[in-house]
Design a protein around this motif. Sequence first.
Motif, PDB file in Angstrom:
ATOM      1  N   VAL A 166       0.826  -1.211   0.000  1.00 20.30           N
ATOM      2  CA  VAL A 166       0.000   0.000   0.000  1.00 20.30           C
ATOM      3  C   VAL A 166       0.855   1.254   0.000  1.00 20.30           C
ATOM      4  O   VAL A 166       0.671   2.154  -0.823  1.00 20.30           O
ATOM      5  CB  VAL A 166      -0.957   0.000   1.209  1.00 20.30           C
ATOM      6  N   ILE A 167       1.818   1.316   0.907  1.00 18.62           N
ATOM      7  CA  ILE A 167       2.645   2.522   0.972  1.00 18.62           C
ATOM      8  C   ILE A 167       3.503   2.667  -0.276  1.00 18.62           C
ATOM      9  O   ILE A 167       3.732   3.783  -0.767  1.00 18.62           O
ATOM     10  CB  ILE A 167       3.515   2.536   2.250  1.00 18.62           C
ATOM     11  N   ALA A 168       3.949   1.539  -0.856  1.00 17.32           N
ATOM     12  CA  ALA A 168       4.736   1.613  -2.083  1.00 17.32           C
ATOM     13  C   ALA A 168       3.894   2.195  -3.218  1.00 17.32           C
ATOM     14  O   ALA A 168       4.353   3.060  -3.972  1.00 17.32           O
ATOM     15  CB  ALA A 168       5.259   0.224  -2.460  1.00 17.32           C
ATOM     16  N   ALA A 169       2.654   1.708  -3.330  1.00 15.73           N
ATOM     17  CA  ALA A 169       1.775   2.216  -4.384  1.00 15.73           C
ATOM     18  C   ALA A 169       1.524   3.717  -4.219  1.00 15.73           C
ATOM     19  O   ALA A 169       1.459   4.468  -5.196  1.00 15.73           O
ATOM     20  CB  ALA A 169       0.457   1.451  -4.372  1.00 15.73           C
ATOM     21  N   LYS A 170       1.378   4.179  -2.961  1.00 14.23           N
ATOM     22  CA  LYS A 170       1.152   5.600  -2.712  1.00 14.23           C
ATOM     23  C   LYS A 170       2.362   6.436  -3.126  1.00 14.23           C
ATOM     24  O   LYS A 170       2.231   7.488  -3.740  1.00 14.23           O
ATOM     25  CB  LYS A 170       0.847   5.829  -1.228  1.00 14.23           C
ATOM     26  N   LEU A 171       3.534   5.961  -2.764  1.00 16.53           N
ATOM     27  CA  LEU A 171       4.748   6.715  -3.087  1.00 16.53           C
ATOM     28  C   LEU A 171       5.022   6.737  -4.582  1.00 16.53           C
ATOM     29  O   LEU A 171       5.691   7.645  -5.084  1.00 16.53           O
ATOM     30  CB  LEU A 171       5.943   6.131  -2.329  1.00 16.53           C
ATOM     31  N   TRP A 172       4.546   5.707  -5.283  1.00 16.21           N
ATOM     32  CA  TRP A 172       4.758   5.643  -6.735  1.00 16.21           C
ATOM     33  C   TRP A 172       3.677   6.404  -7.510  1.00 16.21           C
ATOM     34  O   TRP A 172       3.771   6.542  -8.720  1.00 16.21           O
ATOM     35  CB  TRP A 172       4.774   4.180  -7.191  1.00 16.21           C
ATOM     36  N   ASP A 173       2.619   6.854  -6.821  1.00 18.87           N
ATOM     37  CA  ASP A 173       1.477   7.499  -7.476  1.00 18.87           C
ATOM     38  C   ASP A 173       1.620   9.023  -7.384  1.00 18.87           C
ATOM     39  O   ASP A 173       1.557   9.603  -6.299  1.00 18.87           O
ATOM     40  CB  ASP A 173       0.181   7.043  -6.788  1.00 18.87           C
ATOM     41  N   ALA A 174       1.785   9.673  -8.534  1.00 19.35           N
ATOM     42  CA  ALA A 174       1.985  11.131  -8.557  1.00 19.35           C
ATOM     43  C   ALA A 174       0.748  11.883  -8.079  1.00 19.35           C
ATOM     44  O   ALA A 174       0.834  13.062  -7.725  1.00 19.35           O
ATOM     45  CB  ALA A 174       2.368  11.580  -9.958  1.00 19.35           C
TER      46      ALA A 174
END
Length: 852
Positions: A653-661
């Motif tokens: 979840v946190i990885a997806a957030k950090l990768w989402d502009a």
Amino acid sequence: MEQLATDEHLIAEFRSSITPDLYAASDLVDWSAIDQEVEALSPAIIAVQALAASNDISAAHIASELRREPRALDVLKRLLAVGDRVVFSDGRELPSIVPVDATALAALSELLVELRVASLLPPTADVRQMLVTAMIASEAPRRRFRSRRKLEERIERIIRSATKESHGAGLDVKVVPASLHLATSVALRSVDWVVLIGGTPRAAVTSTFQARSGGRQQRDLVLTYPALQDRLRNDGLDLVLLADGAGIRDTPIRILSDLFGRVFACLTLRQAEEGRLADVFARLAQPRIAGREPLDQVINVALEAGSVVAASGLPATLDHAKLAIATYVQDHPHEALDLKPDASELAWSRLSAVRGCLQLLKEFTSSHAISVLAELLSVRDRREVDGGVVLAFDKDVFMSDRVYVTAADRVDVATIRLTAVRALGQTPNARFALFVVPTITHSEGDAVHRLQYQLAVNVIVLDVATLLTMAKVVDDPVDSLLRLVVAASDLAKVSPFVLTSVAPTRVYYGREIEEATVTTTIQTNSVAILGGRRIGKTSLMKHVTQSITTSGLVPFFGDCQTVRTWLDFVRMAERAWDVHLDSTFTPDHLYQLIEVLSQRSAGHIVLLLDEVDQLLDWDQRASDTSVPEAFFRACRGISQEGKAQFVFSGERVIAAKLWDAQSPHWNFCRPLPLRQLDADAAERLLEEPFRELQVGISDRTDFHNTAWRRTSGHPQLLQFIGDKLVHLLNTRPSDERSLLHAADLIAVTDSYEFVEQYLETYWGQATALERLVSLFVQTDSTVPAALLRSMQAAGISISSDEVLAALRLLDLYGVVELDSHGYRLKAPWFQSALDAYGGVQTLLNELRKEVA
């Protein structure tokens, strides 16, 4: 050093007693094992026999028989003289087991037809007899191991017999395995046995059986064994060589003559059995009378009595006496001796402990015995407790800096059990307790060793003779104790490997760069540690928490694994940080939390929130505020205002957030991917704990290369392997626990249990679609577009964005990695693990159904 005569008569006598080889007729073929295996394969043999008799060895008929009797594949592979699994250059393979998938089974059957099994199986074939012949052929490599085991058993019987004969002659002779001898040295690692005369090491015994003569064999006789004698002489020891076999018989006389002149004794097995070894022991027991040796005897007697040897008191001139004392020290490097700079006096380095042990031999008391042990181990503190004493060390000894100790006049099973119970209560983190007694017999020692497996804590029994040896040898007494613990313990209780909790400092390797990155970044910014399960995120967080306290930062660690809502967070904060927060969330409450923590702290606040994926998920879905993702927006505001910094850890979840502009987390904190260890750290993680256990690794390069291939440096898998190796050692006798081999590592990883652990570790959190993508990645780099085409060609409905997202997560999990040419498989043993689950094709079919 006294030498054996080297005349022609002696060598002729030696050569005439040589046994050409160890094989008996019954050793050539292990018929019992073959009969058992043939019996187990009987249904499969019948199936293959029916296949041959049908005269229709088609792919369809083979598939039918394999479906009915899967072990028929084992029979066919034996007849083809192939191993467990064979992969061909075109990608086809003979698998370990019959595939369940009909397509894969058909492909296997067609491959067997192509391999011309029909030529092996005419209608008149006797499949059972053919299989027996194939098994006999495969027996050849095992004969060497059977013969070596037979040789070792024979030598052990010879040594026991010679020792018994020496005792009958009134000699104080003891022969112990070199691995159990406390006064270890580099030279002693090359021998099998150590001979003690009156408790003092006097010789080492090793053996060689050379079935044939050649360059390597003669080099051993010319160089290896004479050089070993020279190294042993530095330890004050002689070498007894048991040499036999046709290769020894065919060795030129000049080489044998030189060998006899350079080692203390050289005997054949038959000579040793006929009493010559007992004669050698008798010669070793004789006083060494040459040059200074009468003075050596005077020095030795004084030391054994616990006296200080003064040069002025020896029956020689002062200069001669000093020279004798200095030379005595040089000749006894394995003993802990304290020599004055002018060689005027000599005493034991641990003189007080030696004298204490000598007093215990005369009169044993429990309190004095514990005091001597405490002195030997240089404890920093001792505390009287129920039934014994707790000793505190300056460093951890098998994961604890404390040990419970008691003493008694004799070994008693009931007292041993009570000691284990008391130790568990007094030192719950300790893996063993100590029990000191005046003496212990071999039968009592064996009974205690068997009892260890029933106890909650290992109880190591030390007699006074052992304490005296620990006091005399040059090794650190703690190291001597550890060797005894390993030899006498249920090793499962002292395993230093950690499978389910945070890695302590002693097994925390290879994260120096990541730890430094976090420590540097949080001075001005927040950090998000990203990684798959069991990769070490929590361990890194805990070590950062400990390390940043010295840099003016004030850490507050929060375990968020069970935090799913603001209320959960409130309860965690109250429990971990002793603060009170309102149960209804507003962003201001986070600011209030930081203000409260700042008021009672002398430095800059750092909140370390471990495993925040579920909290992030709640924050995204929460509807009780008008601001989306208000919790982490507040964290961002606090960080940017410099009021505090955050260290998050998480996974998907946190990885997806950090990768989402489009996410508020974009560019909020520095992402720090946590992947596998490098080769050096992986090697240390596996080897250092065994070094702590006093266990060596014989073939280090092969051992660590194998571990690397089968783990790719994943810390959890390395810890798993280490723990399984400890359990493997635990099944061995005490004198076989000091060494590990690459074959041991292969044995614990060639198991279904390890395969499950491997795939669960690398694949555990991956979705079915991500697992499908991983099946199409090869060891050679592949660009995402090529993967997309391959998957679509295989009938899998997937988009380009889905491929890219899956690759990014698989990269985070360490299954694949991105290089300059595209994505490639990072964990090469992944394919072997998949084979145990039926192979790529079977898994492909199953996963295709899941995503359909």
